[in-house]
Write a protein that holds these residues in place. Structure first.
Motif, PDB file in Angstrom:
ATOM      1  N   ARG A 153       0.819  -1.177  -0.126  1.00 44.08           N
ATOM      2  CA  ARG A 153      -0.055   0.005  -0.093  1.00 44.08           C
ATOM      3  C   ARG A 153       0.867   1.335   0.016  1.00 44.08           C
ATOM      4  O   ARG A 153       0.460   2.208  -0.762  1.00 44.08           O
ATOM      5  CB  ARG A 153      -0.981   0.063   1.011  1.00 44.08           C
ATOM      6  N   GLN A 154       1.966   1.164   0.709  1.00 45.74           N
ATOM      7  CA  GLN A 154       2.923   2.362   0.771  1.00 45.74           C
ATOM      8  C   GLN A 154       3.634   2.652  -0.604  1.00 45.74           C
ATOM      9  O   GLN A 154       3.536   3.746  -1.239  1.00 45.74           O
ATOM     10  CB  GLN A 154       4.169   2.349   1.820  1.00 45.74           C
ATOM     11  N   LEU A 155       3.987   1.538  -1.159  1.00 42.31           N
ATOM     12  CA  LEU A 155       4.371   1.437  -2.522  1.00 42.31           C
ATOM     13  C   LEU A 155       3.478   2.079  -3.573  1.00 42.31           C
ATOM     14  O   LEU A 155       4.025   3.015  -4.264  1.00 42.31           O
ATOM     15  CB  LEU A 155       4.961   0.020  -2.934  1.00 42.31           C
ATOM     16  N   ILE A 156       2.328   1.662  -3.507  1.00 43.63           N
ATOM     17  CA  ILE A 156       1.669   2.183  -4.702  1.00 43.63           C
ATOM     18  C   ILE A 156       0.773   3.637  -4.379  1.00 43.63           C
ATOM     19  O   ILE A 156       0.495   4.295  -5.200  1.00 43.63           O
ATOM     20  CB  ILE A 156       0.022   1.139  -4.944  1.00 43.63           C
ATOM     21  N   SER A 157       1.104   4.119  -3.255  1.00 37.98           N
ATOM     22  CA  SER A 157       0.769   5.456  -3.061  1.00 37.98           C
ATOM     23  C   SER A 157       1.785   6.400  -3.604  1.00 37.98           C
ATOM     24  O   SER A 157       1.594   7.502  -3.874  1.00 37.98           O
ATOM     25  CB  SER A 157       0.831   6.026  -1.599  1.00 37.98           C
ATOM     26  N   VAL A 158       3.027   5.887  -4.050  1.00 36.69           N
ATOM     27  CA  VAL A 158       3.957   6.722  -4.747  1.00 36.69           C
ATOM     28  C   VAL A 158       3.565   6.940  -6.166  1.00 36.69           C
ATOM     29  O   VAL A 158       3.368   5.639  -6.955  1.00 36.69           O
ATOM     30  CB  VAL A 158       5.308   5.844  -4.766  1.00 36.69           C
ATOM     31  N   SER A 159       3.533   8.002  -6.840  1.00 33.38           N
ATOM     32  CA  SER A 159       3.179   8.400  -8.076  1.00 33.38           C
ATOM     33  C   SER A 159       4.076   7.432  -9.177  1.00 33.38           C
ATOM     34  O   SER A 159       5.089   7.659  -9.077  1.00 33.38           O
ATOM     35  CB  SER A 159       3.037   9.796  -8.531  1.00 33.38           C
ATOM     36  N   GLY A 160       3.509   6.784 -10.025  1.00 36.41           N
ATOM     37  CA  GLY A 160       4.318   5.859 -11.008  1.00 36.41           C
ATOM     38  C   GLY A 160       4.685   4.758 -10.601  1.00 36.41           C
ATOM     39  O   GLY A 160       5.159   3.596 -11.402  1.00 36.41           O
ATOM     40  N   VAL A 161       4.134   4.211  -9.529  1.00 37.12           N
ATOM     41  CA  VAL A 161       4.232   2.865  -8.928  1.00 37.12           C
ATOM     42  C   VAL A 161       3.035   1.965  -9.035  1.00 37.12           C
ATOM     43  O   VAL A 161       2.149   2.756  -8.113  1.00 37.12           O
ATOM     44  CB  VAL A 161       4.993   2.652  -7.666  1.00 37.12           C
ATOM     45  N   GLY A 162       2.723   1.204  -9.719  1.00 37.26           N
ATOM     46  CA  GLY A 162       1.421   0.737  -9.989  1.00 37.26           C
ATOM     47  C   GLY A 162       1.462  -0.746  -9.280  1.00 37.26           C
ATOM     48  O   GLY A 162       2.468  -1.264  -8.678  1.00 37.26           O
ATOM     49  N   GLY A 163       0.234  -1.417  -9.113  1.00 39.89           N
ATOM     50  CA  GLY A 163       0.344  -2.638  -8.402  1.00 39.89           C
ATOM     51  C   GLY A 163       1.387  -3.828  -8.857  1.00 39.89           C
ATOM     52  O   GLY A 163       1.936  -4.579  -7.797  1.00 39.89           O
ATOM     53  N   ASN A 164       1.334  -3.902 -10.089  1.00 41.63           N
ATOM     54  CA  ASN A 164       2.665  -5.091 -10.757  1.00 41.63           C
ATOM     55  C   ASN A 164       3.827  -4.589 -10.307  1.00 41.63           C
ATOM     56  O   ASN A 164       4.782  -5.552 -10.022  1.00 41.63           O
ATOM     57  CB  ASN A 164       2.296  -5.208 -12.072  1.00 41.63           C
ATOM     58  N   THR A 165       4.134  -3.187 -10.045  1.00 38.66           N
ATOM     59  CA  THR A 165       5.558  -2.933  -9.951  1.00 38.66           C
ATOM     60  C   THR A 165       5.726  -3.063  -8.432  1.00 38.66           C
ATOM     61  O   THR A 165       6.963  -3.811  -8.258  1.00 38.66           O
ATOM     62  CB  THR A 165       5.844  -1.541 -10.396  1.00 38.66           C
ATOM     63  N   ALA A 166       4.874  -2.701  -7.532  1.00 37.17           N
ATOM     64  CA  ALA A 166       5.009  -2.877  -6.165  1.00 37.17           C
ATOM     65  C   ALA A 166       5.174  -4.419  -5.915  1.00 37.17           C
ATOM     66  O   ALA A 166       5.895  -4.740  -5.071  1.00 37.17           O
ATOM     67  CB  ALA A 166       3.830  -2.588  -5.233  1.00 37.17           C
ATOM     68  N   ARG A 167       4.427  -5.192  -6.652  1.00 34.50           N
ATOM     69  CA  ARG A 167       4.421  -6.975  -6.413  1.00 34.50           C
ATOM     70  C   ARG A 167       5.716  -7.189  -6.808  1.00 34.50           C
ATOM     71  O   ARG A 167       6.199  -8.072  -6.036  1.00 34.50           O
ATOM     72  CB  ARG A 167       3.282  -7.455  -7.075  1.00 34.50           C
ATOM     73  N   MET A 168       6.629  -6.829  -7.898  1.00 33.88           N
ATOM     74  CA  MET A 168       7.824  -7.240  -8.249  1.00 33.88           C
ATOM     75  C   MET A 168       8.778  -6.819  -7.223  1.00 33.88           C
ATOM     76  O   MET A 168       9.709  -7.522  -7.240  1.00 33.88           O
ATOM     77  CB  MET A 168       8.073  -6.602  -9.738  1.00 33.88           C
ATOM     78  N   ILE A 169       8.617  -5.530  -6.717  1.00 37.05           N
ATOM     79  CA  ILE A 169       9.438  -5.187  -5.559  1.00 37.05           C
ATOM     80  C   ILE A 169       9.610  -6.280  -4.413  1.00 37.05           C
ATOM     81  O   ILE A 169      10.244  -6.519  -3.906  1.00 37.05           O
ATOM     82  CB  ILE A 169       9.208  -3.776  -5.142  1.00 37.05           C
ATOM     83  N   LEU A 170       8.255  -6.640  -4.099  1.00 40.00           N
ATOM     84  CA  LEU A 170       8.131  -7.383  -3.001  1.00 40.00           C
ATOM     85  C   LEU A 170       8.427  -8.901  -3.225  1.00 40.00           C
ATOM     86  O   LEU A 170       8.632  -9.606  -2.248  1.00 40.00           O
ATOM     87  CB  LEU A 170       6.633  -7.387  -2.381  1.00 40.00           C
ATOM     88  N   SER A 171       8.474  -9.089  -4.516  1.00 39.21           N
ATOM     89  CA  SER A 171       8.835 -10.403  -4.984  1.00 39.21           C
ATOM     90  C   SER A 171      10.546 -10.452  -5.067  1.00 39.21           C
ATOM     91  O   SER A 171      11.287 -11.589  -4.761  1.00 39.21           O
ATOM     92  CB  SER A 171       8.315 -10.854  -6.550  1.00 39.21           C
ATOM     93  N   THR A 172      11.108  -9.116  -5.118  1.00 35.06           N
ATOM     94  CA  THR A 172      12.709  -9.284  -4.981  1.00 35.06           C
ATOM     95  C   THR A 172      13.149  -9.332  -3.780  1.00 35.06           C
ATOM     96  O   THR A 172      14.309  -9.677  -3.554  1.00 35.06           O
ATOM     97  CB  THR A 172      13.232  -8.115  -5.945  1.00 35.06           C
TER      98      THR A 172
END
Length: 197
Positions: A72-91
């Motif tokens: 939720r914190q990640l997708i609150s950043v402009s330009g970060v969508g759900g899939n990008t946030a999920r990729m970050i949390l997968s890494t």
């Protein structure tokens, strides 16, 4: 709207799970961390985040509340969508990500596939203060106390890179190894990683 979904796991892959609850199969996007937590289970409870767009409705599921909060914190950043946030949390694990943001390590964060340096810096600028609220200050303390562990980790990572292994796979293997054996030597860490890669 939804807090969690508990039910039978009909299907589980590294990117999504289908959970049957009350006769309905829910398609839920998940991270690699959540997949690792549920892959061997018959039933599970996933904390969910529900995103509604004009053209689609998407459920993201997490095995812990902390991982969902970071999403939720990640997708609150402009330009970060759900899939990008999920990729970050997968890494990175939740605690690794908290530490990266709290210590403002944009170079490490941009290692995530599809994430540029500018976006990584933006995430850090907008979220660094919020990591303290989520308890990252404890993580920073333990990491700085373990300076020698970081040196051994870095040397082992460099050795694996010279042997031709991908950085992300090497980082994942070494993180697990150092978590199990914090005082392991560089040589033993490399040998243990080679068995896992």
């Amino acid at each position: 709207m939804y807090e969690y979904i508990r039910g039978k796991i009909s299907e589980a892959t590294p990117t999504y799970a289908v959970i049957e609850a009350a006769g309905i199969g829910y398609f839920i996007n998940i991270s690699l961390k959540t997949y690792a937590d549920i892959e061997k289970l018959d039933e599970s409870l996933l904390y969910v985040h529900y995103i509604v767009r004009e053209d689609q409705q998407t459920l993201y599921g997490f095995s812990t509340k902390l991982e969902r909060e970071l999403f939720r914190q990640l997708i609150s950043v402009s330009g970060v969508g759900g899939n990008t946030a999920r990729m970050i949390l997968s890494t990175y694990t939740s605690h690794e990500l908290q530490n990266i943001i709290a210590t403002e390590n944009a170079v490490l964060l941009k290692n995530v596939k599809g994430l540029g340096l500018k976006t990584a810096q933006k995430i850090i600028v907008e979220l660094s203060g919020k990591m303290i609220e989520l308890g990252a200050s404890d993580m920073i303390l333990t990491t700085t106390q373990r300076g020698s562990r970081n040196e051994a980790y870095d040397e082992a990572l460099a050795a694996l890179a010279m042997l031709g292994f991908q950085k992300s796979a090497s980082e994942k293997a070494l993180t697990a190894i150092f978590k199990e054996m914090p005082t392991i030597s560089v040589e033993e860490a490399v040998r243990a990683a080679l068995k896992r890669l």
